[in-house]
Design a protein around this motif. Structure first.
Motif, PDB file in Angstrom:
ATOM      1  N   LEU A  15      35.211  81.871 -55.134  1.00 25.52           N
ATOM      2  CA  LEU A  15      35.385  81.725 -53.681  1.00 25.52           C
ATOM      3  C   LEU A  15      36.476  80.693 -53.371  1.00 25.52           C
ATOM      4  O   LEU A  15      37.251  80.854 -52.432  1.00 25.52           O
ATOM      5  CB  LEU A  15      34.071  81.275 -53.037  1.00 25.52           C
ATOM      6  CG  LEU A  15      32.875  82.201 -53.248  1.00 25.52           C
ATOM      7  CD1 LEU A  15      31.602  81.542 -52.732  1.00 25.52           C
ATOM      8  CD2 LEU A  15      33.096  83.533 -52.558  1.00 25.52           C
ATOM      9  N   LEU A  16      36.542  79.642 -54.177  1.00 26.77           N
ATOM     10  CA  LEU A  16      37.552  78.605 -53.942  1.00 26.77           C
ATOM     11  C   LEU A  16      38.941  79.076 -54.330  1.00 26.77           C
ATOM     12  O   LEU A  16      39.936  78.671 -53.733  1.00 26.77           O
ATOM     13  CB  LEU A  16      37.217  77.347 -54.746  1.00 26.77           C
ATOM     14  CG  LEU A  16      35.997  76.559 -54.292  1.00 26.77           C
ATOM     15  CD1 LEU A  16      35.847  75.318 -55.162  1.00 26.77           C
ATOM     16  CD2 LEU A  16      36.123  76.144 -52.836  1.00 26.77           C
ATOM     17  N   LYS A  42      29.200  74.964 -42.711  1.00 24.98           N
ATOM     18  CA  LYS A  42      29.259  75.846 -43.875  1.00 24.98           C
ATOM     19  C   LYS A  42      30.105  75.138 -44.920  1.00 24.98           C
ATOM     20  O   LYS A  42      31.166  74.604 -44.593  1.00 24.98           O
ATOM     21  CB  LYS A  42      29.950  77.157 -43.544  1.00 24.98           C
ATOM     22  CG  LYS A  42      29.292  77.976 -42.467  1.00 24.98           C
ATOM     23  CD  LYS A  42      30.019  79.316 -42.379  1.00 24.98           C
ATOM     24  CE  LYS A  42      29.889  79.945 -41.028  1.00 24.98           C
ATOM     25  NZ  LYS A  42      30.667  81.178 -40.909  1.00 24.98           N
ATOM     26  N   THR A  43      29.650  75.172 -46.148  1.00 21.28           N
ATOM     27  CA  THR A  43      30.363  74.506 -47.225  1.00 21.28           C
ATOM     28  C   THR A  43      30.534  75.472 -48.389  1.00 21.28           C
ATOM     29  O   THR A  43      29.605  76.200 -48.718  1.00 21.28           O
ATOM     30  CB  THR A  43      29.563  73.275 -47.702  1.00 21.28           C
ATOM     31  OG1 THR A  43      29.361  72.407 -46.598  1.00 21.28           O
ATOM     32  CG2 THR A  43      30.300  72.525 -48.800  1.00 21.28           C
ATOM     33  N   THR A  44      31.700  75.464 -48.989  1.00 23.88           N
ATOM     34  CA  THR A  44      31.909  76.233 -50.217  1.00 23.88           C
ATOM     35  C   THR A  44      32.298  75.259 -51.322  1.00 23.88           C
ATOM     36  O   THR A  44      33.226  74.466 -51.141  1.00 23.88           O
ATOM     37  CB  THR A  44      33.037  77.255 -50.042  1.00 23.88           C
ATOM     38  OG1 THR A  44      32.764  78.041 -48.891  1.00 23.88           O
ATOM     39  CG2 THR A  44      33.153  78.156 -51.266  1.00 23.88           C
ATOM     40  N   VAL A  45      31.574  75.311 -52.432  1.00 14.07           N
ATOM     41  CA  VAL A  45      31.931  74.478 -53.586  1.00 14.07           C
ATOM     42  C   VAL A  45      32.022  75.365 -54.826  1.00 14.07           C
ATOM     43  O   VAL A  45      31.519  76.490 -54.850  1.00 14.07           O
ATOM     44  CB  VAL A  45      30.891  73.352 -53.845  1.00 14.07           C
ATOM     45  CG1 VAL A  45      30.962  72.291 -52.753  1.00 14.07           C
ATOM     46  CG2 VAL A  45      29.492  73.915 -53.972  1.00 14.07           C
ATOM     47  N   ALA A  55      26.870  68.483 -52.406  1.00 14.12           N
ATOM     48  CA  ALA A  55      26.685  69.400 -51.273  1.00 14.12           C
ATOM     49  C   ALA A  55      25.200  69.479 -50.885  1.00 14.12           C
ATOM     50  O   ALA A  55      24.852  69.494 -49.701  1.00 14.12           O
ATOM     51  CB  ALA A  55      27.223  70.782 -51.617  1.00 14.12           C
TER      52      ALA A  55
ATOM     53  N   SER B  29      43.318  79.746 -49.787  1.00 16.63           N
ATOM     54  CA  SER B  29      42.882  79.601 -51.183  1.00 16.63           C
ATOM     55  C   SER B  29      43.766  80.385 -52.126  1.00 16.63           C
ATOM     56  O   SER B  29      44.174  79.906 -53.184  1.00 16.63           O
ATOM     57  CB  SER B  29      41.460  80.147 -51.363  1.00 16.63           C
ATOM     58  OG  SER B  29      40.543  79.354 -50.713  1.00 16.63           O
ATOM     59  N   VAL B  40      39.039  72.391 -53.974  1.00 19.74           N
ATOM     60  CA  VAL B  40      37.753  71.884 -54.465  1.00 19.74           C
ATOM     61  C   VAL B  40      36.618  72.082 -53.466  1.00 19.74           C
ATOM     62  O   VAL B  40      35.447  72.025 -53.832  1.00 19.74           O
ATOM     63  CB  VAL B  40      37.833  70.397 -54.871  1.00 19.74           C
ATOM     64  CG1 VAL B  40      38.730  70.231 -56.098  1.00 19.74           C
ATOM     65  CG2 VAL B  40      38.325  69.527 -53.732  1.00 19.74           C
ATOM     66  N   ARG B  41      36.967  72.290 -52.216  1.00 20.86           N
ATOM     67  CA  ARG B  41      35.908  72.521 -51.242  1.00 20.86           C
ATOM     68  C   ARG B  41      36.477  73.151 -49.987  1.00 20.86           C
ATOM     69  O   ARG B  41      37.622  72.896 -49.610  1.00 20.86           O
ATOM     70  CB  ARG B  41      35.204  71.209 -50.871  1.00 20.86           C
ATOM     71  CG  ARG B  41      33.972  71.422 -50.000  1.00 20.86           C
ATOM     72  CD  ARG B  41      33.302  70.126 -49.638  1.00 20.86           C
ATOM     73  NE  ARG B  41      32.587  69.528 -50.755  1.00 20.86           N
ATOM     74  CZ  ARG B  41      31.339  69.043 -50.677  1.00 20.86           C
ATOM     75  NH1 ARG B  41      30.662  69.126 -49.540  1.00 20.86           N
ATOM     76  NH2 ARG B  41      30.765  68.491 -51.716  1.00 20.86           N
ATOM     77  N   LYS B  42      35.651  73.998 -49.375  1.00 23.90           N
ATOM     78  CA  LYS B  42      35.973  74.497 -48.042  1.00 23.90           C
ATOM     79  C   LYS B  42      34.832  74.100 -47.125  1.00 23.90           C
ATOM     80  O   LYS B  42      33.653  74.273 -47.498  1.00 23.90           O
ATOM     81  CB  LYS B  42      36.066  76.021 -48.036  1.00 23.90           C
ATOM     82  CG  LYS B  42      37.120  76.608 -48.934  1.00 23.90           C
ATOM     83  CD  LYS B  42      37.174  78.103 -48.691  1.00 23.90           C
ATOM     84  CE  LYS B  42      37.683  78.856 -49.884  1.00 23.90           C
ATOM     85  NZ  LYS B  42      37.659  80.312 -49.669  1.00 23.90           N
ATOM     86  N   THR B  43      35.162  73.629 -45.958  1.00 22.88           N
ATOM     87  CA  THR B  43      34.137  73.195 -45.016  1.00 22.88           C
ATOM     88  C   THR B  43      34.406  73.819 -43.660  1.00 22.88           C
ATOM     89  O   THR B  43      35.561  73.905 -43.242  1.00 22.88           O
ATOM     90  CB  THR B  43      34.182  71.659 -44.879  1.00 22.88           C
ATOM     91  OG1 THR B  43      33.983  71.079 -46.164  1.00 22.88           O
ATOM     92  CG2 THR B  43      33.105  71.160 -43.930  1.00 22.88           C
ATOM     93  N   THR B  44      33.369  74.286 -43.004  1.00 20.26           N
ATOM     94  CA  THR B  44      33.500  74.753 -41.627  1.00 20.26           C
ATOM     95  C   THR B  44      32.605  73.903 -40.739  1.00 20.26           C
ATOM     96  O   THR B  44      31.411  73.746 -41.047  1.00 20.26           O
ATOM     97  CB  THR B  44      33.056  76.226 -41.500  1.00 20.26           C
ATOM     98  OG1 THR B  44      33.760  76.997 -42.463  1.00 20.26           O
ATOM     99  CG2 THR B  44      33.337  76.760 -40.108  1.00 20.26           C
TER     100      THR B  44
END
Lengths: 418, 418
Positions: A15-16, A42-45, A55, B29, B40-44
């Motif tokens: 995803l990253l 919403k967080t993606t790690v 997270a 990305s 390293v991270r996505k944040t919404t």
């Protein structure tokens, strides 16, 4: 009643790095919004121990319900399960029911099972096992100090099934949620600002507890009404009354409600009236036929179509007159009309629809620039055409022509079948 | 060389409530991955002061470059700009160049401009103004203690233009980035695990600094080769050599590289050979024609198509024999072949392609269950057909038939035009 806050954590390197687009978080947001749970972050790690643990810790500070997707595969990259066990301070133990479920999943599919797959039935002792009927990684439900956690696989249809079967019914049991009633009015053929202008007085008079949102998409605008209160039936009645008052202002543009699409709405109109349809698509190149035939059961009213990509086929197959093509050209009101008449005759259908235009990027002229499109609709006793002036973008022109052709049919149907 | 870490922050209530899907973060990305910057991270977060400020502070701890999208509209909901000014401790001041840009943007479009729009040209004094040529909210570039920040509008095409014109060229100037060379091999007609099996020896012998990723999508598998090093040309040569060695194992399935699609690859084959194509689509309902005509310039080789959704039109328009339809039915090898021959004759094309099947959800039988599809390809001196056994899902069946039909054409072309 307190506001229930949710946080969504998506886990996975893919995803990253942009190998996979996270559509899960968007879907979960929509579902939570419908039941009055507020997503605050919403967080993606990635598949990284420290990032995942931080997270978890951050989410716990902010949210009442934490929904985690991904990182549940059988390989060593997949860290979600051991890290949840570590975070909650419990061992991973064999859950016979879960081992049995994964074993029978493989048996049903006739596929070989490895030791790694069996380990998918081993879970943190402190979680509630939630069966995944459509995959091998189980759901896991945790509770700690009044915060709830659900871990789900990242495969969209597995996640959705766990959400629908377990999480969405569970949330109203563990939280006191507001009563909400939603209804979506679907429109086509009018832009957002024009629509807003038509209904501004109605909108300004909406009661405090009924909210309106404009959701525009290609050629369509959806109006979402959301009512908050304590009595579901009362809210439903109020929303229906509001729709009854706004409808006369916009009924020309409304094709349906909620899950209805323009193509399924047209399908219902035709099917209920016992009428049939055929299409002649030049610049839209088969796109309208594709839309029409995505609807299950469309063979009941769709006869077929012709894509005559060159003038000679407009002439030979559809019977457009050579002199029309020579005098006013393929992209013209006359040609569009003759194509609609011709395809209606060829398939013996009640309605004949046509498109002809310059999709681009080449083929434009000063008189007929890229994006010039004529569409037409023929039926018993009527023949209508419309000119569209679209964009410079080929794909956009195809899609916008598609919506316009279907909407022209809807208008012609309504005007001539009352 | 140090690893450069990025974090993406998307801002807007509409993203949290699921009204809009955040496709920006995914695109960013992908672009960063291509130049060797590690996300390293996505944040919404929503349009909320505290949430935005804490997302800034958290990101600064983790990342070297922070990319922010959204929250830059002219209304009071849009907090990104004032909060960036607050976070970096500077005033918002009028930037004459930016005011001029937004004024001329409105003038070009012939639209009215409000005081709120003029304020879009007022920016934090500590940022570098980055012009947005396709919208009204400027980009803002900040630097603080060796960390770089870029704020961009949430509108995808505006964000992409700022990324392409400013951010992506800027990053190699401010960071020492690895030299990376990518190439994507595009395949159709073979599943991921079969493909992996065919190339496993080659894959095991890849050097350390060349990585392989399998990226499967509907009916396609992409193989992405990524080489890391210090010399771009050397990497390119190494990757090309690796492709030369793997190609003989899989050339039957390879239709192109990088941005090529199956439909654009077929377009090139036909155009270069001066050959033409016509389609008879029953169960695919116009979808293949749509794919073919999305390619700019497809009118050079695409003659047209017929969607004969009922037997009588397969007979009347395409000349399928009544006795064929009666004896073996519409979903059969014979009907598919007669449709391909018929459409080739009707349009006088070099190739005629056909599909006929049961897309579902209804219409299946024990002998021909939902998902049974026959496809055929006719050309000078050959006539081939293939049976597909697809899924229970109508949309999936339409899409998979589309890929299979195009791939059959590619195979027939290659076998008969050598």
């Amino acid at each position: 009643m307190q506001l229930v806050k949710a946080e969504i954590i998506a886990i996975g390197d893919e995803l990253l790095y942009g190998q996979i687009m996270d559509t899960n978080s968007h879907w979960i947001s929509q579902e939570l919004d419908l039941i009055g749970v507020k997503v605050v972050r919403k967080t993606t790690v990635g598949d990284n121990r420290n990032d995942i643990l931080s997270a978890f810790a951050e989410a716990e500070q902010r949210a009442d319900i934490i929904l985690i997707t991904g990182g549940l595969g059988p390989t060593q990259d997949d860290l979600t399960k051991p890290l949840l066990a570590e975070y909650f301070g419990c061992e991973i133990v064999e859950v016979p029911e879960a081992v049995e479920a994964v074993t029978s999943f493989f048996k049903r599919r006739g596929r070989e099972m490895t030791q790694l797959n069996i380990l998918q039935g081993h879970l943190p002792a402190c979680c509630t096992y939630v069966p995944n009927e459509v995959g091998t990684a189980p759901g896991m439900w945790f509770e700690k100090n009044g915060t709830y956690w659900m871990s789900m696989p990242g495969v969209p249809h597995e996640m959705k099934k766990l959400m629908r079967d377990f999480v969405l019914p569970k949330l109203p049991q563990v939280f006191e949620l507001p009563i909400i009633y939603h209804k979506m009015i679907k429109t086509a053929g009018i832009g957002e600002s024009w629509l807003a202008d038509l209904i501004k007085d109605w909108e300004n008079n909406l009661p405090e507890h009924i909210r309106l949102a404009y959701l525009p998409s290609l050629g369509h605008v959806k109006l979402r009404l959301t009512a908050f209160g304590t009595d579901q039936q009362k809210l439903a009645d109020e929303v229906e009354n509001q729709i009854t008052s706004v409808l006369p202002l916009i009924d020309k543009f409304v094709y349906g409600y909620d899950e209805e699409t323009l193509e399924s709405a047209i399908g219902k109109l035709l099917k209920n009236a016992g009428k049939s349809l055929a299409l002649a698509e030049s610049c839209s190149g088969g796109y309208v036929s594709h839309l029409v035939t995505t609807v299950p059961g469309s063979s009941a009213y769709f006869q077929g179509s012709v894509v005559p990509y060159h003038n000679q086929f407009k002439e030979n197959i559809l019977g457009v007159k050579a002199e029309t093509l020579q005098s006013v050209g393929a992209v013209s009101e006359e040609t569009a009309k003759e194509m609609a008449l011709g395809v209606r005759r060829l398939f013996g259908s009640d309605f004949g629809l046509a498109s002809t235009g310059i999709a681009g990027p080449d083929g434009g002229s000063e008189e007929k620039p890229v994006g010039t499109v004529w569409i037409a609709c023929a039926g018993e006793g009527f023949l209508e055409a419309r000119k569209l002036q679209l964009t410079q973008d080929r794909m956009l022109n195809i899609q916008l022509t598609g919506v316009s052709v279907l909407n022209l049919l809807r208008n012609c149907f309504n005007q001539n079948n009352k």
